[in-house]
Design an enzyme around this catalytic site. Structure first.
Site, PDB file in Angstrom:
ATOM      1  N   HIS A 131       0.797  -1.229   0.000  1.00  0.00           N
ATOM      2  CA  HIS A 131       0.000   0.000   0.000  1.00  0.00           C
ATOM      3  C   HIS A 131       0.832   1.283   0.000  1.00  0.00           C
ATOM      4  CE1 HIS A 131      -3.736  -2.316   1.677  1.00  0.00           C
ATOM      5  NE2 HIS A 131      -3.485  -2.566   0.415  1.00  0.00           N
ATOM      6  N   CYS A 139       3.574  13.434  -7.442  1.00  0.00           N
ATOM      7  CA  CYS A 139       2.611  14.377  -8.000  1.00  0.00           C
ATOM      8  C   CYS A 139       1.297  13.654  -8.320  1.00  0.00           C
ATOM      9  CB  CYS A 139       3.196  14.994  -9.273  1.00  0.00           C
ATOM     10  SG  CYS A 139       2.007  16.050 -10.117  1.00  0.00           S
ATOM     11  N   CYS A 177       4.611  20.199 -13.271  1.00  0.00           N
ATOM     12  CA  CYS A 177       3.315  20.395 -13.940  1.00  0.00           C
ATOM     13  C   CYS A 177       2.315  21.201 -13.106  1.00  0.00           C
ATOM     14  CB  CYS A 177       2.706  19.039 -14.286  1.00  0.00           C
ATOM     15  SG  CYS A 177       1.952  18.223 -12.873  1.00  0.00           S
ATOM     16  N   ASN A 240      -4.236 -12.380  15.880  1.00  0.00           N
ATOM     17  CA  ASN A 240      -5.100 -11.203  16.025  1.00  0.00           C
ATOM     18  C   ASN A 240      -5.910 -11.367  17.321  1.00  0.00           C
ATOM     19  OD1 ASN A 240      -7.128  -9.177  15.702  1.00  0.00           O
ATOM     20  ND2 ASN A 240      -6.905  -9.301  13.480  1.00  0.00           N
ATOM     21  N   PRO A 241      -5.852 -10.380  18.230  1.00  0.00           N
ATOM     22  CA  PRO A 241      -6.619 -10.519  19.479  1.00  0.00           C
ATOM     23  C   PRO A 241      -8.130 -10.561  19.232  1.00  0.00           C
ATOM     24  CG  PRO A 241      -5.598  -8.336  19.346  1.00  0.00           C
ATOM     25  CD  PRO A 241      -5.094  -9.119  18.179  1.00  0.00           C
TER      26      PRO A 241
HETATM   27  P1  NAD Z   1      -7.282  -2.576  10.076  1.00  0.00           P
HETATM   28  O1  NAD Z   1      -7.150  -1.304  10.824  1.00  0.00           O
HETATM   29  O2  NAD Z   1      -8.457  -2.800   9.198  1.00  0.00           O
HETATM   30  O3  NAD Z   1      -7.289  -3.802  11.107  1.00  0.00           O
HETATM   31  C1  NAD Z   1      -6.374  -3.927  12.150  1.00  0.00           C
HETATM   32  C2  NAD Z   1      -6.503  -5.324  12.746  1.00  0.00           C
HETATM   33  O4  NAD Z   1      -5.465  -5.464  13.704  1.00  0.00           O
HETATM   34  C3  NAD Z   1      -7.825  -5.591  13.467  1.00  0.00           C
HETATM   35  O5  NAD Z   1      -8.361  -6.832  13.038  1.00  0.00           O
HETATM   36  C4  NAD Z   1      -7.411  -5.657  14.940  1.00  0.00           C
HETATM   37  O6  NAD Z   1      -8.176  -6.601  15.678  1.00  0.00           O
HETATM   38  C5  NAD Z   1      -5.982  -6.108  14.833  1.00  0.00           C
HETATM   39  N1  NAD Z   1      -5.131  -5.726  15.971  1.00  0.00           N
HETATM   40  C6  NAD Z   1      -5.245  -4.657  16.794  1.00  0.00           C
HETATM   41  N2  NAD Z   1      -4.254  -4.653  17.702  1.00  0.00           N
HETATM   42  C7  NAD Z   1      -3.487  -5.761  17.430  1.00  0.00           C
HETATM   43  C8  NAD Z   1      -2.319  -6.304  18.018  1.00  0.00           C
HETATM   44  N3  NAD Z   1      -1.720  -5.712  19.064  1.00  0.00           N
HETATM   45  N4  NAD Z   1      -1.808  -7.440  17.490  1.00  0.00           N
HETATM   46  C9  NAD Z   1      -2.399  -8.054  16.424  1.00  0.00           C
HETATM   47  N5  NAD Z   1      -3.505  -7.578  15.833  1.00  0.00           N
HETATM   48  C10 NAD Z   1      -4.046  -6.445  16.321  1.00  0.00           C
HETATM   49  O7  NAD Z   1      -5.941  -2.712   9.283  1.00  0.00           O
HETATM   50  P2  NAD Z   1      -5.549  -3.501   7.959  1.00  0.00           P
HETATM   51  O8  NAD Z   1      -6.168  -4.863   7.957  1.00  0.00           O
HETATM   52  O9  NAD Z   1      -4.074  -3.380   7.852  1.00  0.00           O
HETATM   53  O10 NAD Z   1      -6.221  -2.764   6.714  1.00  0.00           O
HETATM   54  C11 NAD Z   1      -6.588  -1.442   6.619  1.00  0.00           C
HETATM   55  C12 NAD Z   1      -5.667  -0.500   5.864  1.00  0.00           C
HETATM   56  O11 NAD Z   1      -5.207   0.445   6.800  1.00  0.00           O
HETATM   57  C13 NAD Z   1      -4.420  -1.007   5.255  1.00  0.00           C
HETATM   58  O12 NAD Z   1      -4.582  -0.890   3.909  1.00  0.00           O
HETATM   59  C14 NAD Z   1      -3.276  -0.072   5.680  1.00  0.00           C
HETATM   60  O13 NAD Z   1      -2.620   0.465   4.559  1.00  0.00           O
HETATM   61  C15 NAD Z   1      -3.938   0.997   6.417  1.00  0.00           C
HETATM   62  N6  NAD Z   1      -3.286   1.460   7.673  1.00  0.00           N
HETATM   63  C16 NAD Z   1      -1.920   1.399   7.844  1.00  0.00           C
HETATM   64  C17 NAD Z   1      -1.334   1.815   9.067  1.00  0.00           C
HETATM   65  C18 NAD Z   1       0.172   1.732   9.249  1.00  0.00           C
HETATM   66  O14 NAD Z   1       0.906   1.859   8.298  1.00  0.00           O
HETATM   67  N7  NAD Z   1       0.653   1.484  10.475  1.00  0.00           N
HETATM   68  C19 NAD Z   1      -2.137   2.271  10.108  1.00  0.00           C
HETATM   69  C20 NAD Z   1      -3.529   2.336   9.873  1.00  0.00           C
HETATM   70  C21 NAD Z   1      -4.075   1.907   8.673  1.00  0.00           C
HETATM   71 ZN    ZN Z   2       3.517  16.936 -11.727  1.00  0.00          ZN
END
Ligand code: NAD
Ligand code: ZN
Length: 271
Positions: A131, A139, A177, A240-241
């Site tokens: 992602h 840009c 641009c 996953n908790p």
């Molecule tokens: P999500 O936010 O949808 O889900 C997070 C999951 O992590 C949940 O199922 C939750 O139960 C679980 N979780 C929470 N605490 C935890 C822990 N301590 N240990 C293990 N699991 C835990 O996130 P996603 O599935 O990655 O998808 C959503 C999108 O959010 C992604 O595309 C991502 O790019 C983006 N995102 C990225 C970041 C980052 O870069 N740190 C932060 C927020 C969102």
């Molecule tokens: Zn540009």
């Protein structure tokens, strides 16, 4: 730390360790949950402060940026400020150590992340980002990479470092641009970078064990990776908790990644 886990999770963890110890090819997919214990909120967490009234899904899209670029840019600058001093937690560290061990014993551990932070890299892992990257800009119109250093100091070096990021929420115009500069992140509705996706698909299709860590499994196509692995005969482990409803999962370790990952690695080493 074992005391933090229920007897059922300990049994499942031993099952997982036995499988993993014997697996030549492992694919790990991480999501926002792996960074939660570092203090980075997941997308499902309610937003705080100024951003409380917005849902992430309503800001992280090309339509949102077209409608109100200043709002979306300000939100990312705020997120960058929130993330810039965060450090890897024991889950990132265990994964990095495991990857190094695998390399030296000629096994394969491919790490794929949906996260845009760089905590896996900070811990020392080699990781494929599905992602994009929070610390890179490009840009929105001509796609050219943009970094503060190259425009300010006429350097051609591609700077993806957060050290050079300023958190100013003024919009920046592209020097080529005049389009607006945006974060180099894959937004809802956009396609994934082709080469990262190819790496992920191949690793999922070829692995013996697929581990999903801290992802809600709601966001396609990343969710499809577990299914692809399963169709090709892999065992699927979820950490996953709050276990997801993903029906392809064989072993559920329902606890925090920062607790489970280091213990799992210890168990594998003991076998
Ligand atoms: P999500 O936010 O949808 O889900 C997070 C999951 O992590 C949940 O199922 C939750 O139960 C679980 N979780 C929470 N605490 C935890 C822990 N301590 N240990 C293990 N699991 C835990 O996130 P996603 O599935 O990655 O998808 C959503 C999108 O959010 C992604 O595309 C991502 O790019 C983006 N995102 C990225 C970041 C980052 O870069 N740190 C932060 C927020 C969102
Ligand atoms: Zn540009």
């Amino acid at each position: 730390m074992l005391a933090e886990l229920t007897p059922e999770i300990v049994i499942q963890m031993q099952r997982a360790a036995t499988l993993l110890q014997a697996a030549p090819r492992i694919c790990v997919l991480t999501g926002a949950g792996v960074s939660a214990e570092s203090g980075i909120p997941t997308f499902r967490d309610k937003q705080t402060g100024l951003w409380e009234q917005y849902r992430a899904e309503d800001l992280a899209s090309p339509a949102a940026f077209a409608r109100d670029p200043k709002l979306v840019w300000s939100w990312y600058q705020w997120r960058r400020q929130l993330v810039h001093d965060k450090m890897p937690n024991p889950a990132h560290q265990a994964l990095a150590e495991w990857q190094k061990n695998a390399e030296s014993s000629k096994r394969q551990l491919t790490l794929i992340t949906q996260n845009v932070d760089d905590l896996h890299e900070q811990a020392g892992s080699t990781v494929t980002h599905l992602h994009g990257y929070l610390w890179r800009n490009r840009c929105s119109q001509c796609d050219a990479s943009y970094n503060y250093e190259s425009t300010n100091h006429e350097s051609t070096h591609l700077n993806s470092s957060k050290d050079a990021i300023e958190f100013d929420d003024e919009l920046i115009a592209c020097p080529h641009c005049e389009g607006y500069i945006r974060p180099d992140i894959v937004w809802f509705g956009e396609s994934l970078p082709a080469s990262a996706w190819q790496t992920a698909e191949q690793a999922a299709a070829d692995c013996d064990v697929f581990i999903s860590v801290g992802t809600s499994s709601l966001v396609y196509p990343a969710t499809g990776l577990a299914q692809l692995a399963k169709q090709n005969g892999a065992t699927i482990i979820e950490i996953n908790p709050n276990p997801t409803l993903n029906t392809v999962v064989d072993i559920i370790l329902a606890a925090k990644a920062g607790v489970v990952m280091p213990l799992l690695l210890e168990q594998i080493k003991l076998l």
